[in-house]
Design a protein around this motif. Structure first.
Motif, short mmCIF file in Angstrom:
data_model
loop_
_atom_site.label_atom_id
_atom_site.label_comp_id
_atom_site.label_asym_id
_atom_site.label_seq_id
_atom_site.Cartn_x
_atom_site.Cartn_y
_atom_site.Cartn_z
N ARG A 95 0.84 -1.21 0.00
CA ARG A 95 0.00 0.00 0.00
C ARG A 95 0.87 1.25 0.00
O ARG A 95 0.59 2.21 -0.74
CB ARG A 95 -0.93 -0.01 1.21
N GLY A 98 2.37 1.64 -3.37
CA GLY A 98 1.34 2.05 -4.30
C GLY A 98 0.97 3.51 -4.19
O GLY A 98 0.49 4.13 -5.15
N GLU A 99 1.21 4.08 -3.00
CA GLU A 99 0.92 5.50 -2.78
C GLU A 99 2.09 6.40 -3.18
O GLU A 99 2.06 7.61 -2.96
CB GLU A 99 0.56 5.74 -1.30
N ALA A 305 -7.49 -7.79 -2.20
CA ALA A 305 -7.99 -6.51 -2.70
C ALA A 305 -9.47 -6.62 -3.06
O ALA A 305 -10.27 -5.70 -2.81
CB ALA A 305 -7.18 -6.07 -3.91
N GLU A 306 -9.84 -7.76 -3.61
CA GLU A 306 -11.25 -8.00 -3.96
C GLU A 306 -12.11 -8.10 -2.71
O GLU A 306 -13.22 -7.55 -2.65
CB GLU A 306 -11.36 -9.30 -4.77
N GLY A 309 -11.17 -4.59 -0.34
CA GLY A 309 -11.38 -3.32 -1.00
C GLY A 309 -10.39 -2.25 -0.58
O GLY A 309 -9.31 -2.53 -0.03
N GLU A 310 -10.78 -1.01 -0.80
CA GLU A 310 -9.89 0.12 -0.56
C GLU A 310 -9.52 0.28 0.91
O GLU A 310 -8.45 0.77 1.24
CB GLU A 310 -10.55 1.40 -1.09
N LYS A 311 -10.39 -0.16 1.82
CA LYS A 311 -10.07 -0.06 3.24
C LYS A 311 -8.83 -0.87 3.60
O LYS A 311 -8.09 -0.52 4.51
CB LYS A 311 -11.25 -0.52 4.09
N GLY A 314 -6.01 0.22 0.04
CA GLY A 314 -5.99 1.55 -0.55
C GLY A 314 -6.37 1.46 -2.02
O GLY A 314 -7.22 0.66 -2.41
N LYS A 315 -5.73 2.26 -2.82
CA LYS A 315 -6.03 2.26 -4.26
C LYS A 315 -5.10 1.34 -5.04
O LYS A 315 -5.10 1.34 -6.26
CB LYS A 315 -5.95 3.69 -4.79
N THR A 316 -4.33 0.56 -4.30
CA THR A 316 -3.36 -0.34 -4.93
C THR A 316 -4.00 -1.71 -5.08
O THR A 316 -3.89 -2.57 -4.20
CB THR A 316 -2.08 -0.43 -4.07
N ALA A 317 -4.66 -1.94 -6.20
CA ALA A 317 -5.43 -3.17 -6.39
C ALA A 317 -4.57 -4.35 -6.81
O ALA A 317 -4.99 -5.50 -6.71
CB ALA A 317 -6.52 -2.94 -7.43
#
Length: 328
Positions: A95, A98-99, A305-306, A309-311, A314-317
């Motif tokens: 994460r 990814g940020e 990630a599935e 989720g984002e919690k 984050g946005k790193t899928a």
């Protein structure tokens, strides 16, 4: 200057420190590599082995362990540059990368936690956890808890978060509550599972078994050293530490005498606890090619990630490129 073989022998016996002379003085003046460690973790065992074997000096490193109270405290210290490295979860490292943070992950251990139950418990399957109080270390977004919930839905058709009563807390407290009978089961980190196993508690299911149910082919080191990348000199220090870590693990797997020095750190007064802790630590030593490990980690990360989720991620899928330390 004594020969390297002589130094290792003396260091392994705990006698090397007073014989370093001017070389030891120069080593002591090196800038420290500050490594955050948890009081209930196992990283300190490896760092102690590195020191006992003189691997830090041989690599031109001075490793300075800094004790921290919790995983959250460790992450804050790392992000705030209070330490140069911590051992943390692969998901958190991914994460952060990814940020946009230029950090790398060096596998530390593939030993995983498990759901533990009392010796006389009637809980025999994951389905039996319905209606039970389950201790969960790491919080509601702990990767093992999320995977266990997914496993329960797939294998038993139940939503553990709804049909059971999860109790979140620190591993030492949850372990104590399980021993006292205040919990029916507990999902704990491997070293707490090992201590309970030595007392006759049983594993219901391990996190590794859950991971395999999602197509993972081999063990994944879900905890590892996290470093920030830097200039060429800093990256050389990471490479030197990685080599020392690898050599220490090799020594721990082949030289039983080293464990005598580590035992006070293990808090293992009885032989059963000592033996289970030692065996599980050695079982978790990473030995897969990084490419193979990364492939499995990417597969499981996508599933997490599935599910989370984002919690959770984050946005790193997907598992970020360049996350694993590749030695350069």
């Amino acid at each position: 200057m004594m020969k390297r073989r002589q130094f290792l022998a003396l260091a392994g016996a705990g006698l090397g420190g007073g014989l370093l002379g001017s070389a030891g003085t120069a080593w002591a003046q090196l800038p420290p590599l500050r490594v955050g460690v948890l009081s209930f973790g196992t990283v300190e065992w490896e760092l102690a082995a590195i020191r006992a074997l003189g691997l830090d000096e041989a690599a031109g490193l001075r490793i300075d362990p800094l004790k921290l109270a919790s995983n959250d405290a460790a992450r804050i210290a790392f992000l705030g540059d209070a330490v140069d490295s911590i051992v943390s979860d692969l998901l958190w490292a991914a994460r952060m990368r990814g940020e946009g943070r230029d950090i790398v992950f060096l596998p530390f251990s593939a030993s995983e936690g498990a759901v533990m139950r009392a010796p006389g418990s009637t809980i025999a399957t994951v389905a039996d956890l319905a209606g039970k109080r389950i201790g969960v270390a790491g919080g509601a977004l702990d990767k093992s808890w999320i995977l266990l919930q997914a496993y329960a839905r797939h294998q038993a058709g139940i939503d553990l978060a709804k049909v059971a009563e999860p109790v979140f807390g620190a591993p030492p407290l949850l372990s104590m509550k399980l021993e006292q009978g205040e919990l029916d089961a507990a999902l704990l980190y491997w070293n707490f599972c090992a201590r309970l196993e030595a007392k006759g508690f049983k594993r219901l299911i391990g996190a590794d078994e859950v991971a395999r149910s999602f197509g993972v082919e081999g063990p994944i080191s879900f905890i590892g050293y996290v470093f920030k990348r830097g200039d060429e000199q800093h990256d050389k220090r990471i490479a030197a530490f990685a080599a020392a870590s690898r050599q220490a693990k090799q020594a721990l797997a082949s030289q039983e005498a080293i464990w005598a020095q580590l035992r006070p750190l293990m808090q293992a007064d009885d032989e059963a606890t000592y033996n289970v802790l030692r065996r599980t630590f050695l079982t978790g030593i990473p030995n897969r090619a990084i490419a193979d490990e990364r492939a499995d980690a990417a597969k499981l990360y996508a599933k997490l990630a599935e599910l989370g989720g984002e919690k959770l991620v984050g946005k790193t899928a997907t598992l970020p490129e360049g996350l694993y330390w590749a030695g350069h």
